[in-house]
Scaffold this active site. Structure first.
Site, mmCIF file in Angstrom:
data_model
loop_
_atom_site.group_PDB
_atom_site.id
_atom_site.type_symbol
_atom_site.label_atom_id
_atom_site.label_comp_id
_atom_site.label_asym_id
_atom_site.label_seq_id
_atom_site.Cartn_x
_atom_site.Cartn_y
_atom_site.Cartn_z
ATOM 1 N N SER A 12 -36.797 -6.953 -3.800
ATOM 2 C CA SER A 12 -36.446 -7.956 -2.799
ATOM 3 C C SER A 12 -36.942 -7.512 -1.430
ATOM 4 O O SER A 12 -37.209 -6.324 -1.215
ATOM 5 C CB SER A 12 -34.929 -8.173 -2.781
ATOM 6 O OG SER A 12 -34.261 -6.929 -2.722
ATOM 7 N N ASP A 105 -21.248 -5.137 13.062
ATOM 8 C CA ASP A 105 -20.799 -4.270 14.161
ATOM 9 C C ASP A 105 -20.513 -5.140 15.363
ATOM 10 O O ASP A 105 -21.283 -6.038 15.671
ATOM 11 C CB ASP A 105 -21.901 -3.258 14.527
ATOM 12 C CG ASP A 105 -22.144 -2.275 13.397
ATOM 13 O OD1 ASP A 105 -21.169 -1.637 12.966
ATOM 14 O OD2 ASP A 105 -23.300 -2.178 12.944
ATOM 15 N N PHE A 212 -33.376 3.605 15.345
ATOM 16 C CA PHE A 212 -32.572 2.982 14.277
ATOM 17 C C PHE A 212 -31.754 4.045 13.548
ATOM 18 O O PHE A 212 -30.583 3.853 13.260
ATOM 19 C CB PHE A 212 -33.463 2.367 13.201
ATOM 20 C CG PHE A 212 -34.035 1.023 13.540
ATOM 21 C CD1 PHE A 212 -33.552 0.268 14.586
ATOM 22 C CD2 PHE A 212 -35.070 0.504 12.761
ATOM 23 C CE1 PHE A 212 -34.093 -0.965 14.878
ATOM 24 C CE2 PHE A 212 -35.621 -0.735 13.041
ATOM 25 C CZ PHE A 212 -35.136 -1.458 14.108
ATOM 26 N N HIS A 262 -35.315 -2.602 -2.464
ATOM 27 C CA HIS A 262 -35.134 -3.643 -1.448
ATOM 28 C C HIS A 262 -35.861 -3.158 -0.190
ATOM 29 O O HIS A 262 -35.484 -2.126 0.378
ATOM 30 C CB HIS A 262 -33.632 -3.825 -1.165
ATOM 31 C CG HIS A 262 -33.332 -4.818 -0.074
ATOM 32 N ND1 HIS A 262 -33.244 -6.173 -0.288
ATOM 33 C CD2 HIS A 262 -33.083 -4.641 1.257
ATOM 34 C CE1 HIS A 262 -32.946 -6.787 0.853
ATOM 35 N NE2 HIS A 262 -32.860 -5.885 1.809
#
Ligand code: FAD
Length: 281
Positions: A12, A105, A212, A262
């Site tokens: 995916s 978040d 990140f 994914h």
């Protein structure tokens, strides 16, 4: 770790909702290039980077209309039940059958009242409201969620989401395959049988990746950081190294029986296509 045949594996691709008409046009091209790989579904984030629910909805509806399965991400923190109920109804009306259910978040400094504290409550609510209509994906953290009290507590909190009705999970990205193998083994020991699909982050921009990773608690191993730092602004060298490292990570995962992959695409096709080609999928 239990093995699965290639045929059963789930591939995916994740997108974020484009903010401009040009971004939307580019994403259509990326979708079609990646669509040719016949993924099980495309997922579309929500809230990340300030994107709106409408952006997520518009993007999934368009993907669905182009003939692919699309899965919206849905986060619950700060939301009321009525709002989530309306969103679920809307997705049902658009023929959406899969949702990535998350806590999300709160933007720092805000404290909106909401009726959900954790993702397990959202999963339970989706089941209460819509029965088995949706296939529910949840997030898993092989290197553990940064806010977890400890590793064991995080694992038990993951179990709550499964017991609330999750069908499968997608992991936060990682570059250390052992973290994933241990996590999956621990889940099996707890009797959790759902597929836990590794989340794969291609590497093309070190500064962005480092930012990140700091925020989400995904570790970039020291040897990788040192090499990536040494390439400075040389994007070609970073991309070549990233492709190499991520291809061998994917190989290791698939060979050991991971139930699929994914990809966090960042709305770009090339990095995924190169890895895909290397993997001979
Ligand atoms: P939870 O499963 O609720 O866990 C959050 C923390 O609370 C963990 O530390 C957990 O141990 C703890 N916890 C859980 N339940 C309990 C409980 N009952 N009691 C006490 N503690 C508990 N963010 C976005 O904003 N938009 C997106 O589209 C998005 N997509 C994502 C997709 C994937 C595959 C992943 C891995 C992450 C994604 N995120 C997204 C980030 C995610 O929202 C954050 O990581 C968030 O901090 C946690 O969400 P969660 O669903 O894992 O939360």
């Amino acid at each position: 770790m239990k093995t699965q045949t290639r045929h059963d594996k789930s591939y995916s691709f994740e997108f974020f909702p484009p903010k401009t008409a040009e971004g939307a046009a580019r994403l259509r091209l990326v979708r079609d290039q990646l669509g040719a790989l016949k993924p099980r579904y495309f997922s579309v984030t929500f809230g990340a980077g300030g994107s709106t629910q409408q952006g997520t909805t518009d993007t999934v509806v368009e993907i669905q209309q182009a003939g692919f399965e699309a899965a919206p991400h849905l986060s619950c923190i700060g939301s009321m039940r009525e709002k989530i109920r309306t969103i679920l109804q809307n997705y049902k009306e658009h023929g959406i059958r899969r949702i990535v259910a998350l806590r999300g978040d709160m933007p720092s400094g805000t404290r909106a009242p909401g009726e959900f504290m954790y993702a397990n409550e959202l999963v339970a609510f989706i089941r209460e409201e819509t029965g088995d209509h949706f296939h529910i994906e949840v997030a898993a953290y092989p290197e553990f969620h940064p806010q977890a009290a400890n590793a064991q507590a995080d694992l038990l909190n993951f179990k709550r989401k499964v017991e609330a009705g999750a069908n499968s999970a997608i992991t936060q990205y990682f570059y250390n395959a052992d973290a994933y193998f241990h996590f999956v083994d621990d889940c099996e020991k707890l009797g959790l049988e759902l597929p836990i699909v590794p989340g794969i982050m291609p590497i093309t921009n070190y500064t962005q990746l480092a930012r990140f990773s700091d925020a989400c608690g995904a570790e970039i191993p020291r040897w990788m950081r040192k090499r990536l730092e040494s390439y400075g602004d040389d994007r070609e060298a970073i991309t070549a190294f990233g492709e190499d490292v991520v291809t061998s990570l994917c190989e290791q995962l698939l060979e050991a029986g991971a139930p699929g992959l994914h990809f966090y695409t960042m709305n770009r096709a090339e990095p995924v296509l190169s890895i895909w080609k290397n993997l001979n999928l």
